[in-house]
Design an enzyme around this catalytic site. Structure first.
Site, PDB file in Angstrom:
ATOM      1  N   GLY A 120       0.371  -1.542   0.268  1.00 40.62           N
ATOM      2  CA  GLY A 120      -0.131  -0.294   0.133  1.00 40.62           C
ATOM      3  C   GLY A 120       0.822   1.242  -0.063  1.00 40.62           C
ATOM      4  O   GLY A 120       1.720   1.162  -0.840  1.00 40.62           O
ATOM      5  N   ARG A 121       0.191   2.271   0.622  1.00 39.70           N
ATOM      6  CA  ARG A 121       1.209   3.717   0.817  1.00 39.70           C
ATOM      7  C   ARG A 121       2.366   3.365   1.033  1.00 39.70           C
ATOM      8  O   ARG A 121       3.425   3.922   0.818  1.00 39.70           O
ATOM      9  CB  ARG A 121       0.251   4.602   1.277  1.00 39.70           C
ATOM     10  CG  ARG A 121      -0.981   5.057   0.398  1.00 39.70           C
ATOM     11  CD  ARG A 121      -1.450   6.078   1.016  1.00 39.70           C
ATOM     12  NE  ARG A 121      -2.750   6.551   0.793  1.00 39.70           N
ATOM     13  CZ  ARG A 121      -4.141   6.402   0.956  1.00 39.70           C
ATOM     14  NH1 ARG A 121      -3.667   5.365   2.365  1.00 39.70           N
ATOM     15  NH2 ARG A 121      -5.485   6.534   0.815  1.00 39.70           N
ATOM     16  N   ILE A 122       2.292   2.787   2.268  1.00 37.52           N
ATOM     17  CA  ILE A 122       3.848   2.622   3.540  1.00 37.52           C
ATOM     18  C   ILE A 122       4.609   2.216   2.590  1.00 37.52           C
ATOM     19  O   ILE A 122       5.639   2.083   2.610  1.00 37.52           O
ATOM     20  CB  ILE A 122       3.371   2.728   4.586  1.00 37.52           C
ATOM     21  CG1 ILE A 122       2.459   3.525   5.352  1.00 37.52           C
ATOM     22  CG2 ILE A 122       4.702   2.610   5.959  1.00 37.52           C
ATOM     23  CD1 ILE A 122       1.433   3.954   6.950  1.00 37.52           C
ATOM     24  N   THR A 142       5.542  -3.171  11.503  1.00 33.97           N
ATOM     25  CA  THR A 142       4.606  -1.275  11.986  1.00 33.97           C
ATOM     26  C   THR A 142       3.659  -1.629  11.696  1.00 33.97           C
ATOM     27  O   THR A 142       2.999  -0.632  11.619  1.00 33.97           O
ATOM     28  CB  THR A 142       5.906  -0.063  11.388  1.00 33.97           C
ATOM     29  OG1 THR A 142       5.366  -0.980  10.068  1.00 33.97           O
ATOM     30  CG2 THR A 142       7.636  -0.560  11.892  1.00 33.97           C
ATOM     31  N   ARG A 187       0.236  -3.621  12.832  1.00 27.93           N
ATOM     32  CA  ARG A 187      -0.506  -3.785  14.066  1.00 27.93           C
ATOM     33  C   ARG A 187      -0.253  -5.186  14.460  1.00 27.93           C
ATOM     34  O   ARG A 187       0.494  -6.156  13.814  1.00 27.93           O
ATOM     35  CB  ARG A 187      -2.019  -3.938  13.589  1.00 27.93           C
ATOM     36  CG  ARG A 187      -2.620  -2.832  13.252  1.00 27.93           C
ATOM     37  CD  ARG A 187      -2.651  -1.776  14.532  1.00 27.93           C
ATOM     38  NE  ARG A 187      -3.984  -0.909  13.746  1.00 27.93           N
ATOM     39  CZ  ARG A 187      -2.590   0.500  13.884  1.00 27.93           C
ATOM     40  NH1 ARG A 187      -1.610   0.207  13.618  1.00 27.93           N
ATOM     41  NH2 ARG A 187      -3.963   1.637  13.530  1.00 27.93           N
ATOM     42  N   GLU A 225      -1.182  -3.744  23.641  1.00 26.26           N
ATOM     43  CA  GLU A 225      -0.986  -2.130  23.810  1.00 26.26           C
ATOM     44  C   GLU A 225      -0.821  -1.162  25.050  1.00 26.26           C
ATOM     45  O   GLU A 225      -2.419  -1.412  25.393  1.00 26.26           O
ATOM     46  CB  GLU A 225      -0.340  -1.554  22.887  1.00 26.26           C
ATOM     47  CG  GLU A 225       0.150  -2.005  21.485  1.00 26.26           C
ATOM     48  CD  GLU A 225       0.405  -0.997  20.762  1.00 26.26           C
ATOM     49  OE1 GLU A 225      -0.499  -0.204  20.521  1.00 26.26           O
ATOM     50  OE2 GLU A 225       0.660  -1.567  19.520  1.00 26.26           O
ATOM     51  N   HIS A 266       4.595   1.895  19.739  1.00 24.62           N
ATOM     52  CA  HIS A 266       3.674   2.013  19.082  1.00 24.62           C
ATOM     53  C   HIS A 266       3.878   3.608  18.138  1.00 24.62           C
ATOM     54  O   HIS A 266       2.974   4.491  18.211  1.00 24.62           O
ATOM     55  CB  HIS A 266       2.339   2.123  19.052  1.00 24.62           C
ATOM     56  CG  HIS A 266       1.579   1.889  17.620  1.00 24.62           C
ATOM     57  ND1 HIS A 266       0.295   0.893  17.323  1.00 24.62           N
ATOM     58  CD2 HIS A 266       1.233   2.447  16.772  1.00 24.62           C
ATOM     59  CE1 HIS A 266      -0.147   1.084  16.853  1.00 24.62           C
ATOM     60  NE2 HIS A 266       0.600   2.282  15.828  1.00 24.62           N
TER      61      HIS A 266
END
Ligand code: DGY
Length: 331
Positions: free
Chosen positions: A156-158, A236, A238, A267, A286
């Site tokens: 995807g974008r990341i 990075t 989930r 978390e 996170h």
């Protein structure tokens, strides 16, 4: 009368002041501690809009309590904390904050990859603890990043922004995605492979998919067993995408070499979590999107979405667009 809104965490003043011009705002004033569930349950009853963080579980039972809620504006790109179906069924818009955090999260992901490969945290501790007595040939040796193979799960974008950074390190690029991305393949010289092939061939495996029912525990014992003994897993995205128990076993049994984690199943991760005992696991709280500029942009984008949804405009980042037809149908 101004629409009523609840904000679940203290936000920068400038953002809140802008919103106050048009909205009647109440806010949980603590910066570090999430709003208690019972407070949220009370607040959601009457508000028209909710501005929330990924730390709030906006589940069916909470959504049921809302009587006027029109929009839930999440200050995150991921929205796995929101029961999208329940919100949609109730005619509530849900928005996220894509785009603005892409580059910052890719920076952090690549930084975590480098830190894990070259044992930066361990090396810092080594020096500060007075263990550095002399330079020696194999002291704190790690894995090379340049010329290594990077496997990106989720382009995807990341994922794409990460691939761009990796190109600068002359890495060979592989990806696995639900659908093929022909333009990215051409642009980045990245090769589409099966998940199995990616795990077998990569020196670094980066998990970059959103958390959904399909991606939950996508990386478990079976997948980790396919990886090389010298390979590194980076997550990075989930925590729930990786089975942490299986990851611990794979690290202890030397099935993989190291892991870099910015996210965890629970978390904050409990301090007695077994993964925290391993020197070859680099752990972060996170912070993928945590640059000052990017967090400001995320807050501002979530605020724009909220305002649009409460003033008759279509929010730019609606994740349940089917709702527009529903809302039109209702008059
Ligand atoms: C997100 O936006 O989903 C990140 O996890 C936090 O920035």
């Amino acid at each position: 009368m101004k629409p009523k809104v609840y904000i679940t965490r203290k936000l920068p003043e400038q953002i809140v002041n802008d919103l106050r011009q048009k909205l009647d705002i109440s806010m949980w004033e603590d910066e570090a501690i999430p709003v208690p569930r019972e407070v949220l349950e009370k607040e959601i009853e009457e508000v028209d809009g909710l501005f929330c963080m990924l730390t709030e579980q906006i589940d069916e039972s909470l959504i049921e309590k809302a009587t006027n809620l029109k929009i839930i504006a999440n200050m995150a790109v991921g929205y796995n904390n929101i029961d999208l179906q329940s919100a949609t069924d109730k005619g509530i818009m849900v928005t996220n904050t894509p785009g603005v955090l892409t580059e910052t999260t890719a920076d952090l992901t690549f930084g975590l990859l480098l830190a894990t490969a070259r044992r930066l945290i361990e090396a810092t501790d080594y020096l500060k603890n007075g263990q550095w007595k002399s330079w020696s040939p194999m002291q704190l040796t790690g894995q090379d990043v340049h010329d290594a193979t990077l496997g990106i799960i989720g382009l995807g974008r990341i994922g794409k922004a990460l691939a761009k950074r990796a190109k600068g390190f002359d890495m060979n690029l592989l990806y696995y995605n639900r659908s093929r991305k022909y333009d990215e393949e051409k642009e980045l010289g990245i090769e589409f492979v099966s998940l199995e092939e990616l795990l077998k061939k990569s020196d670094f495996v980066c998990v970059m998919v959103p958390l959904t029912s399909q991606t939950s525990y996508m990386i478990g014992a079976e997948q980790l067993a396919l990886m090389k003994e010298t390979s590194v897993l980076i997550n990075t995205a989930r925590g729930d995408i990786v089975d942490e128990h299986a990851l611990y076993q794979a690290l202890v049994n030397h099935e993989i070499w190291a892991a870099g984690l910015d996210v965890f199943e629970d978390e904050p991760v409990p301090l007695d979590h077994p993964l925290l005992t391993l020197p070859n696991v680099v752990t972060l709280p996170h912070i993928g999107s945590a640059s000052i500029a990017t967090r400001m942009k995320m807050a501002s984008l979530a605020a724009d979405n909220l305002l649009a949804g409460l003033t008759g405009d279509t929010p730019g980042n609606l994740v349940n667009p089917e709702i527009l037809t529903m809302l039109k149908g209702n008059g």
